[in-house]
Design a protein around this motif. Structure first.
Motif, PDB file in Angstrom:
ATOM      1  N   SER A 420     -44.194 -32.416   9.879  1.00 55.23           N
ATOM      2  CA  SER A 420     -44.269 -33.645   9.658  1.00 55.23           C
ATOM      3  C   SER A 420     -42.919 -34.423   9.694  1.00 55.23           C
ATOM      4  O   SER A 420     -41.707 -33.910   9.913  1.00 55.23           O
ATOM      5  N   VAL A 421     -43.286 -35.614   9.388  1.00 56.50           N
ATOM      6  CA  VAL A 421     -41.934 -36.733   9.329  1.00 56.50           C
ATOM      7  C   VAL A 421     -41.242 -36.099   8.260  1.00 56.50           C
ATOM      8  O   VAL A 421     -39.844 -36.304   8.259  1.00 56.50           O
ATOM      9  N   ALA A 422     -41.617 -36.103   7.205  1.00 53.15           N
ATOM     10  CA  ALA A 422     -40.907 -35.541   5.930  1.00 53.15           C
ATOM     11  C   ALA A 422     -40.299 -34.266   6.252  1.00 53.15           C
ATOM     12  O   ALA A 422     -39.028 -33.981   5.817  1.00 53.15           O
ATOM     13  N   ASP A 423     -40.886 -33.249   6.918  1.00 49.53           N
ATOM     14  CA  ASP A 423     -40.342 -31.939   7.294  1.00 49.53           C
ATOM     15  C   ASP A 423     -39.043 -32.111   8.140  1.00 49.53           C
ATOM     16  O   ASP A 423     -37.999 -31.561   7.999  1.00 49.53           O
ATOM     17  N   TRP A 424     -39.372 -33.118   9.162  1.00 47.94           N
ATOM     18  CA  TRP A 424     -38.248 -33.425  10.114  1.00 47.94           C
ATOM     19  C   TRP A 424     -36.875 -33.875   9.320  1.00 47.94           C
ATOM     20  O   TRP A 424     -36.109 -33.638   9.534  1.00 47.94           O
ATOM     21  N   SER A 425     -37.177 -35.069   8.519  1.00 48.28           N
ATOM     22  CA  SER A 425     -35.974 -35.490   7.871  1.00 48.28           C
ATOM     23  C   SER A 425     -35.165 -34.571   6.911  1.00 48.28           C
ATOM     24  O   SER A 425     -34.095 -34.358   7.146  1.00 48.28           O
ATOM     25  N   THR A 426     -36.029 -33.645   6.263  1.00 50.18           N
ATOM     26  CA  THR A 426     -35.323 -32.572   5.255  1.00 50.18           C
ATOM     27  C   THR A 426     -34.731 -31.666   6.265  1.00 50.18           C
ATOM     28  O   THR A 426     -33.523 -31.249   5.998  1.00 50.18           O
ATOM     29  N   ARG A 427     -35.432 -31.221   7.252  1.00 48.06           N
ATOM     30  CA  ARG A 427     -34.768 -29.959   8.026  1.00 48.06           C
ATOM     31  C   ARG A 427     -33.379 -30.729   8.772  1.00 48.06           C
ATOM     32  O   ARG A 427     -32.291 -29.891   8.513  1.00 48.06           O
ATOM     33  N   ILE A 428     -33.383 -31.788   9.229  1.00 47.03           N
ATOM     34  CA  ILE A 428     -32.129 -32.360   9.837  1.00 47.03           C
ATOM     35  C   ILE A 428     -31.008 -32.513   8.568  1.00 47.03           C
ATOM     36  O   ILE A 428     -29.811 -32.346   8.778  1.00 47.03           O
ATOM     37  N   GLN A 429     -31.389 -32.947   7.558  1.00 48.88           N
ATOM     38  CA  GLN A 429     -30.505 -33.246   6.304  1.00 48.88           C
ATOM     39  C   GLN A 429     -29.832 -32.076   6.187  1.00 48.88           C
ATOM     40  O   GLN A 429     -28.678 -32.065   5.878  1.00 48.88           O
ATOM     41  N   LYS A 430     -30.656 -30.931   5.955  1.00 48.54           N
ATOM     42  CA  LYS A 430     -29.997 -29.834   5.509  1.00 48.54           C
ATOM     43  C   LYS A 430     -28.954 -29.019   6.548  1.00 48.54           C
ATOM     44  O   LYS A 430     -28.092 -28.691   6.191  1.00 48.54           O
ATOM     45  N   ALA A 431     -29.352 -29.309   7.732  1.00 46.33           N
ATOM     46  CA  ALA A 431     -28.429 -29.081   8.777  1.00 46.33           C
ATOM     47  C   ALA A 431     -26.852 -29.922   8.661  1.00 46.33           C
ATOM     48  O   ALA A 431     -25.763 -29.249   8.805  1.00 46.33           O
TER      49      ALA A 431
END
Length: 446
Positions: A420-431
């Motif tokens: 999802s968009v939320a997962d996309w955002s969270t995943r990149i922010q974590k990196a």
């Protein structure tokens, strides 16, 4: 890449560059020794290396005693890494192509020459101008690391969404300026039996580029700087999540050609040239790369990425940056000659020849003036002109290669409807956060 440790081991070992400098003068502003040999390594990719050989011929005209050793390679990093490690690099390297040397690593290991003297030298064939004054906006910044200009990029790339001007004229379609209009047109295209979009699925950075362009238009330059500066919550900014939602919707409505995820860049671009899809995202090298397979009358043109409502930048804004990155190694035997070669390569005459031969915009201003341009190159020039001061670029891709891969991979998952968009955002922010906290990585800010 283990280059950093190896290079640091070699620094200070007494293996210094040979003293090849000559007397400086108006005719020889960089102090080239006339008989010093010159070794030039060029990436022999889509542009070939004939343009570089022509510049070498000009160098030989000026310094007939200098013997030039030219190497046109495809795997520059693989060939050059051992030579940088050993302390015997060539005098000029076109550090381009897959597997190229990581610039941030080279810079931190002090393996590249500061090119400020070259930039402040007189332009080769434009009297009254310095080299830096002849370059398009952003070119010097693109090659600057930690405040020092260490690379000079020869081509000027604009990213956008490509389409066939003749197909659109035949169908009565008008290229959209808003995302709502893009979605409406995609529905019309789909009903006509053509896939609205395809993309180079094996390399998701291609579909990432229009998403990030849309985000920059929505959030402005502050959004771009927050991303590049690894700020906390940078990837939670509304401009980014809205752009991600737009591309998730593009996929969700079935507007991506079936099977695109499995395609290489050449396969996706060939399908597009066969009119199996109406749009494809790509940089402005596309026309040159497709010249052998593009049907006559296809008339490919670049369109700027459509804008979301209430965008902070105009729809004419483009993501643009210089590429085809030339550097002079710090331990080169002929540093002065390497810089003089670049002064010749970046001359107006050299740039004009390149533009004519490769349908690609060089980094030298005015290089297309007076030329009869192909449809693609003409559209790129027009896009740069229309953008004016609203040309922008993200720097994370050259500063932090691991982050770039994390972003591309996440966007690939997003447009294939696996996150999802939320997962996309969270995943990149974590990196991004992990990189920001990693003390072993040199950080850059803008």
């Amino acid at each position: 890449m283990p280059l950093l440790a190896a290079c640091v081991t070699n620094s200070g070992d007494g293996d210094e560059p040979a003293d090849t400098g000559g007397a400086k003068s108006t005719e020889n502003p960089l102090g080239v020794r006339a008989d010093a040999p010159l070794e030039v390594v060029v990436f022999k990719g889509g542009y070939g290396d004939e343009y570089a050989i022509k510049a070498e011929a000009k160098y030989t005209e000026k310094y007939p005693q200098a013997k030039i050793d030219h190497k046109g390679l495809q795997k520059v990093g693989e060939a050059m890494q051992p030579r940088f490690v050993a302390g015997n690099p060539p005098d000029v390297v076109d550090n381009t192509g897959a597997g190229r040397l990581d610039m941030a690593t080279l810079v931190s290991a002090k393996q590249v020459t500061d090119l400020a003297e070259l930039l402040d030298a007189p332009a080769f064939d434009q009297p009254g101008k310095k080299v830096r004054d002849t370059l398009l906006p952003g070119v010097v910044d693109d090659g600057t690391f930690g405040g020092s200009p260490v690379a000079l990029n020869f081509t000027y790339t604009v990213w956008g969404v490509w389409y066939s001007k003749s197909l659109f004229a035949e169908r009565g379609w008008i290229y959209p300026t808003t995302w709502a209009d893009m979605l409406a047109l995609c529905e019309t295209i789909k009903k006509a039996g053509i896939a609205p979009w395809t993309y180079q699925g094996k390399y998701p950075e291609y579909i990432n580029d229009p998403l990030l362009t849309m985000a920059a238009k929505a959030g402005g330059l502050d959004l771009v700087k927050a991303v590049d500066n690894l700020q906390p919550d940078a990837w939670k900014q509304p401009g980014l999540t809205q752009a991600a939602e737009a591309f998730a919707e593009l996929a969700g409505k079935g507007y991506l050609m079936s099977g695109s995820e499995a395609l290489s860049h050449t396969e996706a671009q060939a399908a597009w040239c066969q009119k199996k899809a109406a749009f494809i995202p790509c940089g402005s090298w596309l026309e040159s790369e497709q010249k052998d397979v593009t049907p006559a009358g296809f008339d490919m043109v670049l369109g700027t990425v459509p804008a979301l409502p209430a965008a902070k930048m105009p729809v004419t804004a483009v993501q643009a940056a210089s590429s085809e990155s030339y550097l002079v190694p710090a331990k080169a035997k002929n540093v002065a000659g390497g810089q003089e070669y670049l002064r010749i390569l970046f001359s107006l005459a050299s740039a004009k020849d390149f533009a004519q031969a490769n349908s690609t915009l060089p980094a030298v201003a005015g290089a297309t003036e007076g030329l009869t341009l192909s449809s693609g190159l003409g559209s790129v020039r027009d896009a740069v002109t229309a953008a004016g001061p609203d040309a922008f670029n993200y720097r994370f891709r050259t500063w932090y290669a691991p982050l770039a891969k994390a972003i591309d991979d996440a966007t690939g998952e997003l447009v294939n409807r696996r996150i999802s968009v939320a997962d996309w955002s969270t995943r990149i922010q974590k990196a991004s956060d992990a990189l920001a906290k990693d003390s072993t990585v040199v950080k850059y800010t803008r």
